[in-house]
Each structure stands twice: as C-alpha cells, then as structure tokens.
Design an enzyme around this catalytic site. Structure first.
Site, PDB file in Angstrom:
ATOM      1  N   THR A 194       0.851  -1.201   0.000  1.00  0.00           N
ATOM      2  CA  THR A 194       0.000   0.000   0.000  1.00  0.00           C
ATOM      3  C   THR A 194       0.882   1.246   0.000  1.00  0.00           C
ATOM      4  O   THR A 194       2.061   1.187   0.347  1.00  0.00           O
ATOM      5  CB  THR A 194      -0.952   0.024   1.214  1.00  0.00           C
ATOM      6  OG1 THR A 194      -0.160  -0.007   2.397  1.00  0.00           O
ATOM      7  CG2 THR A 194      -1.896  -1.161   1.189  1.00  0.00           C
ATOM      8  N   SER A 251      -8.612  10.288 -14.248  1.00  0.00           N
ATOM      9  CA  SER A 251      -9.945  10.746 -13.823  1.00  0.00           C
ATOM     10  C   SER A 251      -9.922  11.096 -12.340  1.00  0.00           C
ATOM     11  O   SER A 251     -10.488  12.110 -11.918  1.00  0.00           O
ATOM     12  CB  SER A 251     -10.980   9.644 -14.063  1.00  0.00           C
ATOM     13  OG  SER A 251     -10.955   9.231 -15.400  1.00  0.00           O
ATOM     14  N   TRP A 253     -12.348  14.566 -22.934  1.00  0.00           N
ATOM     15  CA  TRP A 253     -12.773  13.290 -22.360  1.00  0.00           C
ATOM     16  C   TRP A 253     -13.821  13.538 -21.282  1.00  0.00           C
ATOM     17  O   TRP A 253     -13.844  14.616 -20.679  1.00  0.00           O
ATOM     18  CB  TRP A 253     -11.552  12.534 -21.802  1.00  0.00           C
ATOM     19  CG  TRP A 253     -11.896  11.149 -21.325  1.00  0.00           C
ATOM     20  CD1 TRP A 253     -11.833  10.675 -20.046  1.00  0.00           C
ATOM     21  CD2 TRP A 253     -12.363  10.061 -22.127  1.00  0.00           C
ATOM     22  NE1 TRP A 253     -12.237   9.368 -20.003  1.00  0.00           N
ATOM     23  CE2 TRP A 253     -12.575   8.967 -21.275  1.00  0.00           C
ATOM     24  CE3 TRP A 253     -12.633   9.918 -23.488  1.00  0.00           C
ATOM     25  CZ2 TRP A 253     -13.044   7.733 -21.727  1.00  0.00           C
ATOM     26  CZ3 TRP A 253     -13.107   8.682 -23.945  1.00  0.00           C
ATOM     27  CH2 TRP A 253     -13.301   7.607 -23.066  1.00  0.00           C
ATOM     28  N   GLU A 272      -3.548  13.739 -21.750  1.00  0.00           N
ATOM     29  CA  GLU A 272      -3.136  13.191 -23.060  1.00  0.00           C
ATOM     30  C   GLU A 272      -1.791  13.741 -23.500  1.00  0.00           C
ATOM     31  O   GLU A 272      -1.384  13.489 -24.638  1.00  0.00           O
ATOM     32  CB  GLU A 272      -4.177  13.594 -24.119  1.00  0.00           C
ATOM     33  CG  GLU A 272      -5.547  13.069 -23.821  1.00  0.00           C
ATOM     34  CD  GLU A 272      -6.582  13.438 -24.871  1.00  0.00           C
ATOM     35  OE1 GLU A 272      -6.251  14.174 -25.814  1.00  0.00           O
ATOM     36  OE2 GLU A 272      -7.713  12.963 -24.738  1.00  0.00           O
ATOM     37  N   HIS A 283      -1.414   5.338 -22.425  1.00  0.00           N
ATOM     38  CA  HIS A 283      -0.829   6.684 -22.450  1.00  0.00           C
ATOM     39  C   HIS A 283       0.695   6.605 -22.619  1.00  0.00           C
ATOM     40  O   HIS A 283       1.251   5.532 -22.818  1.00  0.00           O
ATOM     41  CB  HIS A 283      -1.249   7.440 -21.194  1.00  0.00           C
ATOM     42  CG  HIS A 283      -2.710   7.817 -21.231  1.00  0.00           C
ATOM     43  ND1 HIS A 283      -3.165   9.071 -20.951  1.00  0.00           N
ATOM     44  CD2 HIS A 283      -3.813   7.090 -21.554  1.00  0.00           C
ATOM     45  CE1 HIS A 283      -4.493   9.111 -21.083  1.00  0.00           C
ATOM     46  NE2 HIS A 283      -4.910   7.915 -21.448  1.00  0.00           N
ATOM     47  N   HIS A 339      -8.989   9.562   2.387  1.00  0.00           N
ATOM     48  CA  HIS A 339     -10.045   9.577   3.413  1.00  0.00           C
ATOM     49  C   HIS A 339     -10.288  10.913   4.113  1.00  0.00           C
ATOM     50  O   HIS A 339     -11.061  10.963   5.074  1.00  0.00           O
ATOM     51  CB  HIS A 339      -9.753   8.531   4.503  1.00  0.00           C
ATOM     52  CG  HIS A 339      -9.428   7.165   3.987  1.00  0.00           C
ATOM     53  ND1 HIS A 339     -10.357   6.156   3.902  1.00  0.00           N
ATOM     54  CD2 HIS A 339      -8.275   6.641   3.514  1.00  0.00           C
ATOM     55  CE1 HIS A 339      -9.789   5.066   3.410  1.00  0.00           C
ATOM     56  NE2 HIS A 339      -8.526   5.334   3.157  1.00  0.00           N
ATOM     57  N   ASN A 346     -10.766   7.434  -1.287  1.00  0.00           N
ATOM     58  CA  ASN A 346      -9.542   6.641  -1.328  1.00  0.00           C
ATOM     59  C   ASN A 346      -9.130   6.556  -2.793  1.00  0.00           C
ATOM     60  O   ASN A 346      -9.687   5.774  -3.562  1.00  0.00           O
ATOM     61  CB  ASN A 346      -9.752   5.247  -0.745  1.00  0.00           C
ATOM     62  CG  ASN A 346      -8.460   4.463  -0.786  1.00  0.00           C
ATOM     63  OD1 ASN A 346      -7.478   4.902  -1.396  1.00  0.00           O
ATOM     64  ND2 ASN A 346      -8.436   3.314  -0.147  1.00  0.00           N
ATOM     65  N   ARG A 363      -5.823   6.221  -3.705  1.00  0.00           N
ATOM     66  CA  ARG A 363      -4.387   5.933  -3.630  1.00  0.00           C
ATOM     67  C   ARG A 363      -3.912   4.972  -4.709  1.00  0.00           C
ATOM     68  O   ARG A 363      -4.627   4.072  -5.131  1.00  0.00           O
ATOM     69  CB  ARG A 363      -4.050   5.346  -2.251  1.00  0.00           C
ATOM     70  CG  ARG A 363      -4.218   6.341  -1.142  1.00  0.00           C
ATOM     71  CD  ARG A 363      -3.966   5.735   0.212  1.00  0.00           C
ATOM     72  NE  ARG A 363      -4.843   4.627   0.513  1.00  0.00           N
ATOM     73  CZ  ARG A 363      -5.238   4.295   1.723  1.00  0.00           C
ATOM     74  NH1 ARG A 363      -4.817   4.976   2.771  1.00  0.00           N
ATOM     75  NH2 ARG A 363      -6.032   3.268   1.921  1.00  0.00           N
ATOM     76  N   GLU A 398      -6.680  -0.903 -36.276  1.00  0.00           N
ATOM     77  CA  GLU A 398      -7.649  -0.381 -35.308  1.00  0.00           C
ATOM     78  C   GLU A 398      -7.814   1.132 -35.487  1.00  0.00           C
ATOM     79  O   GLU A 398      -6.848   1.845 -35.781  1.00  0.00           O
ATOM     80  CB  GLU A 398      -7.179  -0.654 -33.876  1.00  0.00           C
ATOM     81  CG  GLU A 398      -7.244  -2.108 -33.488  1.00  0.00           C
ATOM     82  CD  GLU A 398      -6.832  -2.354 -32.041  1.00  0.00           C
ATOM     83  OE1 GLU A 398      -6.939  -3.506 -31.600  1.00  0.00           O
ATOM     84  OE2 GLU A 398      -6.370  -1.405 -31.366  1.00  0.00           O
TER      85      GLU A 398
HETATM   86  C1  LIG Z   1      -8.273  14.631 -21.463  1.00  0.00           C
HETATM   87  C2  LIG Z   1      -8.410  13.445 -20.549  1.00  0.00           C
HETATM   88  N1  LIG Z   1      -8.713  13.656 -19.251  1.00  0.00           N
HETATM   89  C3  LIG Z   1      -8.836  12.634 -18.389  1.00  0.00           C
HETATM   90  C4  LIG Z   1      -8.651  11.332 -18.782  1.00  0.00           C
HETATM   91  C5  LIG Z   1      -8.832  10.229 -17.796  1.00  0.00           C
HETATM   92  O1  LIG Z   1      -7.680   9.472 -17.557  1.00  0.00           O
HETATM   93  P1  LIG Z   1      -7.805   7.970 -17.018  1.00  0.00           P
HETATM   94  O2  LIG Z   1      -8.181   7.113 -18.156  1.00  0.00           O
HETATM   95  O3  LIG Z   1      -6.437   7.665 -16.488  1.00  0.00           O
HETATM   96  O4  LIG Z   1      -8.823   7.963 -15.956  1.00  0.00           O
HETATM   97  C6  LIG Z   1      -8.341  11.053 -20.118  1.00  0.00           C
HETATM   98  C7  LIG Z   1      -8.144   9.669 -20.569  1.00  0.00           C
HETATM   99  O5  LIG Z   1      -7.611   9.365 -21.578  1.00  0.00           O
HETATM  100  C8  LIG Z   1      -8.219  12.136 -21.032  1.00  0.00           C
HETATM  101  O6  LIG Z   1      -7.970  11.915 -22.329  1.00  0.00           O
END
Ligand SMILES: Cc1ncc(COP(=O)(O)O)c(C=O)c1O
Length: 423
Positions: free
Chosen positions: A55, A83, A115, A189, A215, A242, A273, A275, A357
C-alpha cells in the site's frame, strides 16, 4: 542461482514466450496501442509484491519526486487514474480549507471536445461546466472564443491540450489575468508536451496527468496531480486518503490545531480513497526513464504519417501543432473533410477489416453526450467544430512500438481505399 534470480529469469523467459506484437505483413495487425512496459517492469512489480510493502508508501513518494524532477513541477500527488486526478484537483479547489476556493454554482470554462472525466468532476463538485468550441486546426479549445463564454459566475478555465498538442498558453494566460480567473490544466493526453519550452502542467494553479495503459507511460491505471502550491499539495494528500492527515508532509500543522485527537486518526476534510500502490510506483519509476524515448518514437511516427498522407489533404485535415509548441502525439487523428466520396464509418470499416484499429477522437463533443442532459451546464456559442470532429474524425495508433513497415501499411491501405472510391 538464488530464487530471486530464478524468478527474474522465469519472468524474462515468459515475456519472451509472449506472442510477438511486431508487425507482420502476412498477418497484419496495427493496434491503437502496444504496452510501454516489458519484463523489467513486471520484475519490479513482482519484487515489490514480495517485500509485502504494497500500500502507498516510500516507493510512491520516490515516484512522485522523480516525475516532478523530470518536468520541474513543484509537488506531485499521485493517485489511481487521470480521472481521479481531475476529481482530486476539483475536490481540493472547492474545499473550504483552500484559499479562494471555488464555490457551488461557479462556472468553469472548458472545451466541448474532451474526455468525459474532464467534465464529470466539475459537475460532481457542484460547479457548472461552460462548453467552448475547439479550433479545427489544433483541436484545442479556441482561445478566441473564451472571452465570449465568460459570465459573472466564471471562476476558472480548465484547459486541455488535446492529443498531445499544447494549447495557446499566452492567450489563455492573458485571459486569466484580465478576468481574474484560475487556470486548471488537464494534461492527461499530453505528457512531456511543451509550449515555448515550458512543459504543459506548469502554466496553471494545478494540473493532472494519466498513467493509463494506453498513455505515454503507464502504471497500469494511475495518475498524478502537480502544483507549485505546497498547501494545495498537502490538501490533495488529505483528500486522496479519506480526508485524513496521515500522509501530509507537515502533520503537526494539523495535529497542533486538534490536540485532543489521536494524531494518526485525525480527519480534517472530506475525502476519498484514490491511492496508488507501491508495486505500481515501482514499475512507474522504470517507466519514467523511458519517457523520452517513447515520445521521440511517437514524434517520428507522426512525422512519417504526415509525410505519407499530406497528399490526401483534399480528403482529410490533420491536427496542426500549435505555434511555438512541441506535440507529444497521443494518437494520429484524421478528419474527413466531407462525405462526397465516402463516409468516416466506411473508411474505418475498411481499415478495421484490414487489421488496423481506429477510434473516435476522444469522447467527441461532450455537450452532445446523453449524460450531459442530466446536469446543469452552459454552451457558449455554437460547437460546430467539435461536432465536425465528432462526426468525421478518427485516429490510428502512433505509439512507441509502431514500425516503419506498419505505418507504410496503414498509409498504403488509406490510399488504396481512396483509389477504390474516387475514380
Ligand atoms: C483529457 C483526458 N482527461 C482525463 C482522462 C482520464 O484518464 P484515465 O483514463 O487515467 O482515468 C483522459 C483519458 O484518456 C483524457 O484523455
């Protein structure tokens, strides 16, 4: 040979036994991405598991330091995805403990072409996203359209360098200054990309990066927030775990305020969380050493694509790198100019049938996605360019492992398709 050496050899041998992903013209497959890791990272990951220290701990700290040193960022707070990095940034910026915090109902200007998880954390924090159209050349939010989007409620610009291409930062910074707006950067990106010799992620108050599998480098899943503001970094360490003060650098700042509490179990903010783990950090440490090589390969590959496809500019437009910027090419995007001869779906189907692809450009115009209807948002002006890219764009892989033969195959198939359709 001791057991550790035997294990490492076994991993290397197993890796070598993997089916080769080298391009083979007799069975052509060109993926959007190939792994950036190999047996080295699997060994580092496994060895970390064997220590039983799994951890978040010292390896994670070492990883954060190394990433920040590489790109001269002040402080890094890693977490479990790009994200999550966006969520962490927005969460900390809206905390009552943060100076000049964003408040519910404040508007955040951001690109329509991005995104989903650029936008969702904005909504999740009670803020209101304001969509601005992109520029058809750079694909980034059109900085000439930002000022029209500003209202009395606007507090920040969330800039997103799209597909590795830095935004026009001089324009964005001067708008921020003129209107007293905070700059937040989603660089998920665009690792290693530069505007006027300065790395993306160092222009605003805070920035995010992603280490997702596809990535520039990976920790399988993973992300990091960077900032030069120590207080913000400390708040991110709290919110990442937390709402707890356990992992801040200056724990006494908090424990002195609340002397009646067990210092190890003191909660000063709400939190999650988010982490990342020690084995991921162990592999990430090796990945950082490889970033420059990976980026060089992506840039060379993009150059080869351009050289081969430039002649098709009657049919396609391509992403143009922002002036004075260095693009680190997340993918190779192409936008069909019109459907006089064929549609985007038809060419993608042909490429897919031939083992190549393709994918849409990010999530397209986010303002058109159904989820958006569920939440308060504002659209500034028309989003015609984002629509055009959503409806007519696709990208192919430009990743570090792509060979010259693979690129020739892709560009050859694109030309073959056109010659079949355009008589
Ligand atoms: C512009 C942007 N923000 C956020 C994210 C989110 O990243 P993750 O997939 O690591 O959650 C992405 C994913 O490709 C992205 O292109």
């Amino acid at each position: 040979m001791n057991n550790k050496e035997k294990l490492e050899n076994a991993i290397k041998n197993c890796w070598d036994d993997n089916e080769s992903n080298e391009f083979n013209i007799d069975n052509p497959v060109v993926r959007l991405h190939e792994p950036t890791f190999n047996a080295d990272e699997i060994i580092a990951f496994t060895n970390q598991m064997l220590t039983t220290r799994v951890t978040m701990g010292e390896k994670v700290k070492e990883f954060e330091k190394k990433y920040c040193n590489k790109y001269s960022y002040g402080h890094g707070v890693s977490n479990n995805s790009g994200s999550s990095a966006n969520l962490l940034m927005l969460s900390v910026l809206t905390s009552k403990l943060t100076k000049d915090n964003l408040k519910k109902g404040d508007e955040i200007i951001l690109p329509a072409l991005t995104w989903s998880t650029t936008v969702w954390p904005v909504i999740q924090m009670g803020l209101v996203p304001v969509y601005v159209d992109c520029d058809l050349n750079t694909f980034n939010m059109d900085s000439n359209k930002i000022e029209d989007a500003i209202s009395e409620k606007t507090r920040a610009i969330f800039s997103v360098p799209i597909y590795g291409n830095p935004c026009e930062m001089d324009d964005i910074l001067s708008i921020c200054k003129k209107h007293n707006l905070m700059l937040i950067e989603d660089c998920c990106e665009s690792m290693g990309a530069k505007f006027k010799d300065k790395y993306v992620g160092s222009f605003g108050r805070i920035a995010s990066f992603s280490f997702y599998y596809s990535h520039h480098i990976t920790t399988l899943e993973g992300g990091i927030c960077v900032t030069n503001d120590h207080d913000l970094a400390e708040m991110m360490r709290i919110v990442r775990a937390h709402g707890w003060v356990r992992q801040v650098e200056n724990r006494e700042k908090w424990t002195n305020l609340y002397k009646d509490f067990d210092p190890k179990f003191l909660f000063v903010n709400d939190g999650y969380n988010l982490r990342i783990t020690e084995p991921q950090a162990a592999m990430g440490l090796l990945q950082i050493d490889k970033i420059d090589g990976f980026i060089k390969s992506r840039q060379n590959n993009a150059k080869k694509y351009f050289a081969e496809l430039e002649s098709l500019s009657d049919f396609f437009s391509f992403q143009i790198t922002t002036k004075n910027a260095e693009n680190t090419h997340f993918g190779f995007p192409m936008i069909l100019k019109n459907d006089d001869f064929f549609t985007r779906n038809e060419i993608c189907e042909f490429l897919n049938k031939n083992g190549i692809e393709t994918r849409p450009i990010i999530a397209g115009n986010l303002a058109r996605q159904p989820a958006n209807d569920l939440f308060e948002h504002r659209v500034s002006g028309k989003l015609n360019n984002s629509d055009h890219i959503m409806d007519n764009g696709f990208s192919v892989g430009v990743h570090q492992s792509l060979s010259g033969d693979a690129i020739n195959y892709v560009t050859g198939k694109i030309k073959e398709f056109i010659s079949l359709r355009v008589k």
